[in-house]
Design a protein around this motif. Structure first.
Motif, short mmCIF file in Angstrom:
data_model
loop_
_atom_site.label_atom_id
_atom_site.label_comp_id
_atom_site.label_asym_id
_atom_site.label_seq_id
_atom_site.Cartn_x
_atom_site.Cartn_y
_atom_site.Cartn_z
N ARG A 125 0.83 -1.20 0.00
CA ARG A 125 0.00 0.00 0.00
C ARG A 125 0.87 1.25 0.00
NH1 ARG A 125 -1.38 3.47 3.65
NH2 ARG A 125 -0.65 2.23 5.42
N LEU A 126 1.84 1.29 0.91
CA LEU A 126 2.69 2.49 1.01
C LEU A 126 3.55 2.69 -0.23
CD1 LEU A 126 3.79 2.12 4.73
CD2 LEU A 126 2.37 3.94 3.80
N TYR A 127 4.13 1.62 -0.74
CA TYR A 127 5.10 1.77 -1.84
C TYR A 127 4.44 1.90 -3.21
CZ TYR A 127 9.48 1.20 -4.36
OH TYR A 127 10.57 1.39 -5.17
N PHE A 128 3.45 1.05 -3.48
CA PHE A 128 2.86 1.06 -4.83
C PHE A 128 1.59 1.91 -4.94
CE2 PHE A 128 5.45 -2.79 -5.06
CZ PHE A 128 6.18 -2.49 -6.19
N GLU A 129 0.74 1.86 -3.95
CA GLU A 129 -0.51 2.60 -4.07
C GLU A 129 -0.35 4.07 -3.67
OE1 GLU A 129 -3.45 0.33 -1.93
OE2 GLU A 129 -3.35 -1.31 -3.38
N GLU A 130 0.41 4.33 -2.61
CA GLU A 130 0.62 5.72 -2.21
C GLU A 130 1.92 6.29 -2.78
OE1 GLU A 130 0.28 6.27 2.03
OE2 GLU A 130 -1.57 5.10 2.13
N CYS A 131 2.72 5.45 -3.42
CA CYS A 131 4.00 5.84 -4.04
C CYS A 131 4.93 6.55 -3.07
CB CYS A 131 3.75 6.69 -5.28
SG CYS A 131 2.94 5.75 -6.59
N GLU A 164 7.71 5.51 -12.41
CA GLU A 164 7.16 4.26 -12.94
C GLU A 164 6.00 3.76 -12.08
OE1 GLU A 164 9.91 1.12 -13.88
OE2 GLU A 164 11.36 2.57 -14.70
N ARG A 165 6.14 3.89 -10.78
CA ARG A 165 5.05 3.47 -9.89
C ARG A 165 3.82 4.33 -10.09
NH1 ARG A 165 7.12 4.25 -4.46
NH2 ARG A 165 8.96 5.21 -5.36
N ASP A 170 -1.63 4.86 -12.13
CA ASP A 170 -2.61 5.57 -12.94
C ASP A 170 -3.19 4.70 -14.06
OD1 ASP A 170 -2.27 7.75 -11.34
OD2 ASP A 170 -0.84 8.75 -12.68
N GLU A 171 -2.34 3.84 -14.66
CA GLU A 171 -2.81 2.96 -15.72
C GLU A 171 -3.85 1.97 -15.21
OE1 GLU A 171 0.20 0.78 -17.86
OE2 GLU A 171 1.35 2.61 -18.21
N PHE A 172 -3.60 1.42 -14.06
CA PHE A 172 -4.46 0.37 -13.54
C PHE A 172 -5.62 0.91 -12.70
CE2 PHE A 172 -0.46 -2.03 -14.18
CZ PHE A 172 -0.95 -2.98 -15.05
N LYS A 173 -5.56 2.17 -12.33
CA LYS A 173 -6.56 2.78 -11.44
C LYS A 173 -7.97 2.68 -12.02
CE LYS A 173 -6.74 6.94 -8.69
NZ LYS A 173 -6.23 8.30 -8.60
N ASP A 174 -8.15 3.07 -13.27
CA ASP A 174 -9.48 3.14 -13.89
C ASP A 174 -9.93 1.82 -14.50
OD1 ASP A 174 -9.56 5.81 -13.17
OD2 ASP A 174 -8.59 6.43 -15.04
N THR A 175 -9.02 0.88 -14.71
CA THR A 175 -9.37 -0.36 -15.39
C THR A 175 -9.92 -1.42 -14.45
OG1 THR A 175 -7.17 -1.28 -15.12
CG2 THR A 175 -7.58 -0.02 -17.13
N GLY A 176 -9.72 -1.22 -13.16
CA GLY A 176 -10.15 -2.23 -12.19
C GLY A 176 -9.13 -3.34 -12.05
N LYS A 177 -8.08 -3.31 -12.88
CA LYS A 177 -7.01 -4.30 -12.77
C LYS A 177 -6.06 -3.87 -11.67
CE LYS A 177 -7.05 -5.41 -17.69
NZ LYS A 177 -6.25 -5.37 -18.91
N HIS A 178 -5.13 -4.72 -11.38
CA HIS A 178 -4.14 -4.35 -10.37
C HIS A 178 -2.74 -4.55 -10.94
CE1 HIS A 178 -4.10 -8.65 -9.67
NE2 HIS A 178 -5.39 -8.60 -9.46
#
Length: 190
Positions: A125-131, A164-165, A170-178
């Motif tokens: 969460r801290l590293y990838f989602e909150e960058c 990159e993170r 941002d790429e995966f945010k709207d697609t529902g993918k992870h």
């Protein structure tokens, strides 16, 4: 400070030695250690035996100490706590056996025990989602950079530049993918 001997205690000691009572029995009656009873008797000139036996481990205890120290890689302090003796006593036994560790080996044993495992979900969460940066995460957990890096390695997390993170998020945010393997691992844990 040592407890002074009273005249009554000295009389009990004299009578005990006349009647061949052991230092162990006298120590219980007088509330003193067998060694102090024997030393007082020696100073009074009434001790006829060589004194209390020095503490010694049985052969099975020595083998157990060796096994735990060498095979299980336990520290001398841990073994000492289990046996109710001092750390120095265990170190003497180990040195007598010729099994003592050098400083590098001893530090490796202690560091292995001190490794801190951080939860994958929080790191993710801290590293990838909150960058967040690794330094930020280290401050968040009140630990060092190395601890964070070891946990990244333990959890199979890749170190990536922030841009990159952000791009991935941002790429995966709207697609529902992870993000892929890290998120899959997170889902498997839940």
């Amino acid at each position: 400070m040592a407890k002074r001997w009273t005249k009554a205690e000295e009389e009990i000691l004299k009578d005990g030695y006349k009647n061949h009572v052991t230092a162990e029995v006298l120590s219980e009656r007088l509330g003193r250690t067998p060694k102090s009873v024997w030393k007082k008797a020696q100073r009074m000139g009434i001790a006829t035996n060589p004194g209390p036996e020095p503490f010694a481990f049985s052969q099975s205890q020595v083998e157990k100490i060796e096994y735990e120290y060498v095979e299980l890689k336990r520290s001398a302090a841990e073994i000492a706590d289990d046996l109710g003796v001092s750390k120095k006593t265990i170190i003497r036994v180990v040195e007598k056996l010729g099994k003592s560790r050098n400083l590098k080996q001893a530090n490796a044993v202690m560091n292995k025990r001190r490794q801190r495992v951080l939860p994958f979900s929080e790191l993710y969460r801290l590293y990838f989602e909150e960058c967040r940066s690794i330094d930020y995460i280290a401050k968040y957990y009140k630990c060092g950079y190395t601890t964070i890096m070891k946990n990244f390695e333990r959890h199979g997390m890749a170190v990536m530049p922030k841009h990159e993170r952000l791009k991935m998020r941002d790429e995966f945010k709207d697609t529902g993918k992870h993000f892929g393997t890290w998120r899959d691992k997170l889902e498997a844990i839940k």
